[in-house]
Every structure is written in structure tokens, then in C-alpha cells.
Design an enzyme around this catalytic site. Sequence first.
Site, short mmCIF file in Angstrom:
data_model
loop_
_atom_site.label_atom_id
_atom_site.label_comp_id
_atom_site.label_asym_id
_atom_site.label_seq_id
_atom_site.Cartn_x
_atom_site.Cartn_y
_atom_site.Cartn_z
N ARG A 137 7.92 9.42 -8.66
CA ARG A 137 8.91 9.14 -7.57
C ARG A 137 9.37 7.79 -7.53
O ARG A 137 10.50 7.29 -7.34
CB ARG A 137 8.58 9.72 -6.41
CG ARG A 137 8.70 11.28 -6.23
CD ARG A 137 7.72 12.01 -5.59
NE ARG A 137 6.44 11.82 -6.28
CZ ARG A 137 6.07 12.73 -7.30
NH1 ARG A 137 6.71 13.74 -7.36
NH2 ARG A 137 5.02 12.69 -7.64
N THR A 138 8.35 6.83 -7.13
CA THR A 138 8.51 5.60 -6.91
C THR A 138 9.03 4.64 -7.75
O THR A 138 10.36 4.11 -7.39
CB THR A 138 7.24 4.98 -6.39
OG1 THR A 138 6.48 5.72 -5.39
CG2 THR A 138 7.61 3.56 -5.90
N LYS A 198 -4.60 -8.38 -22.36
CA LYS A 198 -4.88 -9.52 -23.06
C LYS A 198 -5.60 -10.40 -21.78
O LYS A 198 -6.12 -11.63 -22.23
CB LYS A 198 -3.90 -10.39 -23.78
CG LYS A 198 -3.00 -9.33 -24.63
CD LYS A 198 -1.99 -9.99 -25.38
CE LYS A 198 -0.85 -9.32 -26.07
NZ LYS A 198 0.53 -9.77 -26.19
N ARG A 223 3.45 -1.70 -8.72
CA ARG A 223 2.36 -0.83 -8.34
C ARG A 223 1.06 -1.27 -8.91
O ARG A 223 1.08 -1.50 -10.22
CB ARG A 223 2.61 0.54 -8.63
CG ARG A 223 1.44 1.57 -8.38
CD ARG A 223 1.77 3.05 -8.44
NE ARG A 223 2.65 3.32 -7.29
CZ ARG A 223 2.79 4.50 -7.12
NH1 ARG A 223 2.52 5.71 -8.02
NH2 ARG A 223 3.55 5.07 -6.01
N HIS A 227 1.58 1.73 1.10
CA HIS A 227 2.76 1.76 0.36
C HIS A 227 4.12 1.83 1.28
O HIS A 227 4.65 3.19 1.70
CB HIS A 227 2.60 3.41 -0.34
CG HIS A 227 3.39 3.83 -1.44
ND1 HIS A 227 4.87 3.08 -1.78
CD2 HIS A 227 3.39 4.83 -2.11
CE1 HIS A 227 5.17 3.87 -2.73
NE2 HIS A 227 4.44 4.89 -2.97
N1 CP Z 1 4.80 9.42 -3.50
C1 CP Z 1 4.70 8.69 -4.47
O1 CP Z 1 4.09 7.39 -4.37
O2 CP Z 1 4.85 9.21 -5.85
P1 CP Z 1 4.75 8.61 -7.21
O3 CP Z 1 3.06 8.33 -7.34
O4 CP Z 1 5.10 9.69 -8.25
O5 CP Z 1 5.32 7.16 -7.25
#
Ligand code: CP
Length: 315
Positions: A62-63, A92, A113, A141
Site C-alpha cells: 500500500r505505502t 555493498k 521505508r 508511520h
Molecule cells: N499499511 C501499510 O503500511 O501497508 P504496506 O506495508 O503494504 O505498505
Amino acid sequence: MQTPTAATNDRAIRHIVEVAQFDRPWIEGLFARVARMRELPRGSDRLKGCILATLFYEPSTRTRLSFESAMHRLGGAVISTENAGEFSSAIKGETVEDTIRMIGGYADAVVIRHPEQGAAARAAAVADVPVLNGGDGPGEHPTQALLDLYTIMSEQGRIDGLKVALVGDLRFGRTARSLARLLTLTTGTEIIYVSPPAVPMGSDVQRAVAAAGVAQRSESDLSAVLPVADVVYQTRIQRERFATREEYEASRGVYVLNREAYTLMKPTATVLHPLPRVDEIATEVDDDPRSAYFRQAINGVYVRMALLDLLLGAD
Ligand code: CP
């Protein structure tokens, strides 16, 4: 060097790293921008010529895809590495800082991320372009929390005066941690934590909630919470963050939302989940109008459009 700052107006925030940067006027301005994003025609060119880099050291559906969709919908372009730990020069030994310094020359903004808490803040500290935290280990998040609160507003018609149950893995679940912090910008809210004993909400978050004067309590009996909750925010037990399989199994399956659980809930309740789910929400309730988790995921595109538009756009 750019560091995160608390919002004082729309444009005061250069990086999106943690919820503590936001204040209520900034949130209201963002939600107004989300409404404008929803009205944009297909083929908008608001961010034509801009490039977004998505740098993901952990898996995501999703993100990453919703940020990329958001950028495309605004007429911009995307460059991406979806398994940066393996397919970028991190393997590396390249540091996040070096990677971000360089990507600033390739793109106008970066979504990162990373499995380490604090990695997004480290990236923001050296970046020449806006950095958006797409999840830093068990840390935060923030863009998910924004879309969660936006979904609460669109489903409940308000963000104040609600009882919000945060259920599941509140220790490692960064989305619940960020949402609890974001709820400190609301009034008349009560947060109810419902978690297996091994994964309670962190004391750092509970201190922040208490300091903001928001009511909070912990409850082990989900059936006592469901009849009073306006919002039930269910989360996955984060298997990948447990030291052993046994510890994970001890927390898994303790709180499940199924048809029986739904009979206890208010007819006006909203059930959210950041997704992905494993077995903590039974598929048999997916068609119940109170199940808003797929609408929530779609809202992510519009909220992320608004964030990119705010950080990169002309107005
Ligand atoms: N909600 C969320 O962070 O989903 P993903 O891990 O799929 O990005």
C-alpha cells in the site's frame, strides 16, 4: 541541513518524519487539500516535471504503490527500488545517509521505508529534498496515521469526541503508535488499548497521550470495549519483529474480529486496519458497511497526493 520542525503553517514542514511535527491547523489544511485532490480531473499536471523516489528497505504494497499512484495522478514521474536492502548498494555497505544525499540529485522527494527506528530522521537530516517516512521499524508511520485520521473523519463525520479502540500489536505496530500520537490533536477523545500482554502500547506514546490531556485506558476484554467504541482500529501481530516463533504464537489470534464480534459493535462503528491482515479480521465481515479498511487504503492515494502537492506544488 534540514531537520523536522513543528508545523506553524501549511508550508512550515519540509519533511514528514513523525507525528509530533503536526498541529491541528496543519491537519485541517491538509484535509482541505485532500478534498481538492479528490476533485482533480484525471490527467492533472500539477506536479509535471517532478520526480519521486521510493526507497523501500522493507516490503510494502500500500505505502509504496499509493505514493507512486499519487505521484502519477499529479502528472509527476517515479523512480523506485522496492527491495533496497538487497537490490540497492546497501548490500555493498552503503549508508542511508550516502544514499539519500545522492538521490537528492535524482529526485525532488524521497519516500523511505527502513527496518531501523530513526532511519527516516537520519535521512531527513542530510537530505536536500523532502523526505517522507514510509515506516521506520517499530517507530512511526506518519503518513498512514494521516490517512487513518482522514478515514475516521470521512466515516464518522468528525474526529473529536470519539472512543477509539486500538487493538492487537501495539508494541511493534508503528501505525497504532502514530495514530495514538495523532489523536492527541483531537478533543474529547478516549483511546482504549486492547493488546495481548506481550505487546502493550509503549510508555513513550502513553506519556505523550497523557501530556496532551487525552483520556486513555487499557482493557483486556475486547467484548467489553466493542459495544462502546466508535472506531475499532485492528492491527496485525508483527511476526517479523518477534525474537522467537513461540513469542509470536503467544500473541497471535487473541483478538479476532468476526461476525460474532460485530454483533457487539455499535451500528455506527467504523472498523479500520492498516493492512495487510492475516487472520485478525475474518473475511466474513468484509461486506459489513462498518468495515472501512479497503476504503481506508484507497484514501491513502488522496492523502499522499495532498502531501506531495503540499511539499512540491506551487500553491
Ligand atoms: N499499511 C501499510 O503500511 O501497508 P504496506 O506495508 O503494504 O505498505
